[in-house]
Design an enzyme around this catalytic site. Structure first.
Site, PDB file in Angstrom:
ATOM      1  CB  ALA A  70      -3.700  65.887  21.096  1.00  0.00           C
ATOM      2  CD  GLU A 118       3.071  64.452  17.249  1.00  0.00           C
ATOM      3  OE1 GLU A 118       1.955  64.798  17.691  1.00  0.00           O
ATOM      4  OE2 GLU A 118       4.136  64.874  17.710  1.00  0.00           O
ATOM      5  CD  GLU A 138       0.625  68.825  15.547  1.00  0.00           C
ATOM      6  OE1 GLU A 138       0.904  69.075  14.349  1.00  0.00           O
ATOM      7  OE2 GLU A 138       0.651  67.674  16.009  1.00  0.00           O
TER       8      GLU A 138
HETATM    9  N1  DAK Z   1      -9.978  66.994  19.037  1.00  0.00           N
HETATM   10  C1  DAK Z   1     -11.240  67.030  19.503  1.00  0.00           C
HETATM   11  N2  DAK Z   1     -12.315  66.799  18.729  1.00  0.00           N
HETATM   12  C2  DAK Z   1     -12.096  66.543  17.429  1.00  0.00           C
HETATM   13  C3  DAK Z   1     -10.804  66.502  16.873  1.00  0.00           C
HETATM   14  C4  DAK Z   1      -9.699  66.733  17.741  1.00  0.00           C
HETATM   15  N3  DAK Z   1      -8.428  66.671  17.332  1.00  0.00           N
HETATM   16  N4  DAK Z   1     -10.915  66.238  15.558  1.00  0.00           N
HETATM   17  C5  DAK Z   1     -12.230  66.120  15.309  1.00  0.00           C
HETATM   18  N5  DAK Z   1     -12.934  66.290  16.430  1.00  0.00           N
HETATM   19  C6  DAK Z   1     -14.386  66.245  16.594  1.00  0.00           C
HETATM   20  C7  DAK Z   1     -15.013  67.500  16.021  1.00  0.00           C
HETATM   21  O1  DAK Z   1     -14.966  68.565  16.942  1.00  0.00           O
HETATM   22  C8  DAK Z   1     -16.421  67.009  15.760  1.00  0.00           C
HETATM   23  O2  DAK Z   1     -17.127  66.988  16.967  1.00  0.00           O
HETATM   24  P1  DAK Z   1     -18.654  67.514  17.042  1.00  0.00           P
HETATM   25  O3  DAK Z   1     -18.630  68.925  16.534  1.00  0.00           O
HETATM   26  O4  DAK Z   1     -19.387  66.552  16.120  1.00  0.00           O
HETATM   27  O5  DAK Z   1     -18.992  67.351  18.487  1.00  0.00           O
HETATM   28  C9  DAK Z   1     -16.215  65.565  15.340  1.00  0.00           C
HETATM   29  O6  DAK Z   1     -14.931  65.184  15.816  1.00  0.00           O
HETATM   30  C10 DAK Z   1     -16.233  65.383  13.835  1.00  0.00           C
HETATM   31  O7  DAK Z   1     -15.309  66.291  13.273  1.00  0.00           O
HETATM   32  P2  DAK Z   1     -15.705  67.315  12.107  1.00  0.00           P
HETATM   33  O8  DAK Z   1     -17.134  67.660  12.147  1.00  0.00           O
HETATM   34  O9  DAK Z   1     -14.715  68.416  12.157  1.00  0.00           O
HETATM   35  O10 DAK Z   1     -15.448  66.373  10.825  1.00  0.00           O
HETATM   36  P3  DAK Z   1     -15.018  66.845   9.366  1.00  0.00           P
HETATM   37  O11 DAK Z   1     -15.132  65.626   8.512  1.00  0.00           O
HETATM   38  O12 DAK Z   1     -15.725  68.076   8.939  1.00  0.00           O
HETATM   39  O13 DAK Z   1     -13.464  67.231   9.502  1.00  0.00           O
HETATM   40  C11 DAK Z   1     -11.185  66.870  10.253  1.00  0.00           C
HETATM   41  C12 DAK Z   1     -12.545  66.232   9.840  1.00  0.00           C
HETATM   42  C13 DAK Z   1     -10.289  65.760  10.777  1.00  0.00           C
HETATM   43  C14 DAK Z   1     -10.543  67.533   9.036  1.00  0.00           C
HETATM   44  C15 DAK Z   1     -11.468  67.951  11.332  1.00  0.00           C
HETATM   45  O14 DAK Z   1     -12.232  67.349  12.373  1.00  0.00           O
HETATM   46  C16 DAK Z   1     -10.238  68.506  11.933  1.00  0.00           C
HETATM   47  O15 DAK Z   1      -9.579  69.370  11.348  1.00  0.00           O
HETATM   48  N6  DAK Z   1      -9.911  68.043  13.142  1.00  0.00           N
HETATM   49  C17 DAK Z   1      -8.780  68.565  13.881  1.00  0.00           C
HETATM   50  C18 DAK Z   1      -7.535  67.992  13.328  1.00  0.00           C
HETATM   51  C19 DAK Z   1      -6.351  68.549  14.047  1.00  0.00           C
HETATM   52  O16 DAK Z   1      -6.092  69.776  14.027  1.00  0.00           O
HETATM   53  N7  DAK Z   1      -5.588  67.661  14.656  1.00  0.00           N
HETATM   54  C20 DAK Z   1      -4.409  68.048  15.390  1.00  0.00           C
HETATM   55  C21 DAK Z   1      -4.814  68.285  16.808  1.00  0.00           C
HETATM   56  S1  DAK Z   1      -3.459  68.956  17.695  1.00  0.00           S
HETATM   57  C22 DAK Z   1       1.413  67.729  22.814  1.00  0.00           C
HETATM   58  C23 DAK Z   1       0.719  66.633  22.676  1.00  0.00           C
HETATM   59  C24 DAK Z   1       0.067  66.410  21.535  1.00  0.00           C
HETATM   60  C25 DAK Z   1       0.061  67.307  20.553  1.00  0.00           C
HETATM   61  C26 DAK Z   1       0.741  68.450  20.704  1.00  0.00           C
HETATM   62  C27 DAK Z   1       1.456  68.666  21.836  1.00  0.00           C
HETATM   63  N8  DAK Z   1       2.055  67.963  24.011  1.00  0.00           N
HETATM   64  C28 DAK Z   1       1.247  67.917  25.152  1.00  0.00           C
HETATM   65  C29 DAK Z   1       3.416  68.423  24.001  1.00  0.00           C
HETATM   66  C30 DAK Z   1      -0.715  67.059  19.416  1.00  0.00           C
HETATM   67  C31 DAK Z   1      -1.491  68.007  19.009  1.00  0.00           C
HETATM   68  C32 DAK Z   1      -2.531  67.648  18.089  1.00  0.00           C
HETATM   69  O17 DAK Z   1      -2.737  66.543  17.687  1.00  0.00           O
END
Ligand code: DAK
Length: 273
Positions: A70, A118, A138
């Site tokens: 997300a 998911e 998360e």
């Molecule tokens: N959201 C927003 N931007 C994201 C992103 C994300 N999830 N993942 C990556 N990006 C963006 C980065 O901010 C970066 O943007 P700029 O800085 O270039 O503007 C760009 O994509 C490239 O990412 P990185 O520079 O970080 O790339 P790397 O290769 O160094 O790293 C990575 C890749 C995938 C390991 C890293 O980007 C990362 O850790 N991303 C976050 C992954 C993450 O934590 N995903 C889970 C998100 S939480 C719910 C609904 C949904 C959910 C929960 C509850 N309800 C409403 C009940 C779900 C929650 C999630 O999914």
């Protein structure tokens, strides 16, 4: 239907009977913001009705990501009420992937984190590129999986494995995901989509009505009704975390590109134990 109907999606009719549905936000690693979720809901409803489409291949645009979760930048400032609403659209999309009367193959071409894993496990099955990485990170953001992950992951890999992955946020490469039963096939990154299409074609050639009936039965067999109740509870649990100290800190730390310091826990404390 053409790609121009959507800002954040691409739909390609690559082969008769097969639609490739792509999240098209490669600069944000195909993270799911509300606008994309709303478009996905619209696209899936439309593809479900389209008799020319027998199989859907769901994937992410670009080399790097299926869906990196997300959209944290958007989620960062959600209120508890917004959190429930955001989660519910996500659930609707996941339920459509899971229950629509035609098969949806998740073609996981790279990162599938959080909401990415998911959405993939809500599809009928997953084919992964050797570059795919799965995970539920998360809790490192001060939240819980919100698109049904707590329940569908447990269903896919068993409760103890799902607990370990959700509690630790550990990322899993394609081969380990296959060994866990999360993924049906791991294919080379080069020529990945062509190879996925071979699988999709083998389904598109069958009786669409028989395949549809089999899917409906298997969805009912896995107790979709029970799951609906559970995912509603998950939406409300997620909503209660929005606005908490750890949620603000976890997501702010991500956008500021630093490690979070959660309530009652400092990295130094852990190191000293
Ligand atoms: N959201 C927003 N931007 C994201 C992103 C994300 N999830 N993942 C990556 N990006 C963006 C980065 O901010 C970066 O943007 P700029 O800085 O270039 O503007 C760009 O994509 C490239 O990412 P990185 O520079 O970080 O790339 P790397 O290769 O160094 O790293 C990575 C890749 C995938 C390991 C890293 O980007 C990362 O850790 N991303 C976050 C992954 C993450 O934590 N995903 C889970 C998100 S939480 C719910 C609904 C949904 C959910 C929960 C509850 N309800 C409403 C009940 C779900 C929650 C999630 O999914």
């Amino acid at each position: 239907m053409t790609a121009s109907n959507y800002e954040n999606l691409l739909i390609e009719h690559a082969h008769p009977g097969i639609a490739i549905l792509k999240i098209n936000r490669p600069k944000a690693l195909n993270a799911l913001n509300s606008a994309t979720l709303l478009e996905l809901r619209r696209a899936l409803l439309s593809l479900a009705q389209d008799d020319a489409v027998r199989v859907i291949v769901f994937t992410g645009e670009g080399e790097k990501a299926f869906i990196a979760g997300a959209d944290i930048s958007e989620m960062k400032d959600l209120t508890p009420g917004d959190g429930v609403g955001f989660s519910q659209v996500g659930h609707e999309v996941a339920k459509l992937l899971e229950t629509m009367p035609k098969p949806v193959i998740a073609a996981v071409n790279g990162f599938a984190l959080g909401g990415g894993t998911e959405m993939a496990i809500a599809c009928d099955f997953i084919i992964a590129s050797e570059k795919a990485i799965f995970g539920q990170p998360e809790v490192g953001l001060g939240i819980i999986p919100g698109f049904g992950g707590c329940f569908r992951l447990a269903r896919a890999v068993g409760l103890p494995r799902a607990k370990e992955l959700i509690y630790s946020g550990r990322k899993v490469k394609a081969d380990e995901a296959k060994a866990m039963g999360l993924v049906n096939h791991v294919l080379p990154a080069e020529g990945f989509m062509e190879a996925v299409l071979v699988h999709a074609k083998s389904i598109a050639l069958q009786s669409a009505s028989a395949v549809s009936k089999a899917k409906t039965l298997m969805v009912e067999f896995t107790e979709a009704m029970g799951l609906n109740t559970k995912v509603d509870a998950e939406s409300h649990a997620f909503g209660r975390l929005m606005g908490s100290f750890d949620q603000r800190e976890g997501m702010t730390a991500f956008t500021e590109k630093r490690k979070p310091e959660f309530h009652g826990l400092r990295e130094a404390d852990l190191k000293s134990n």
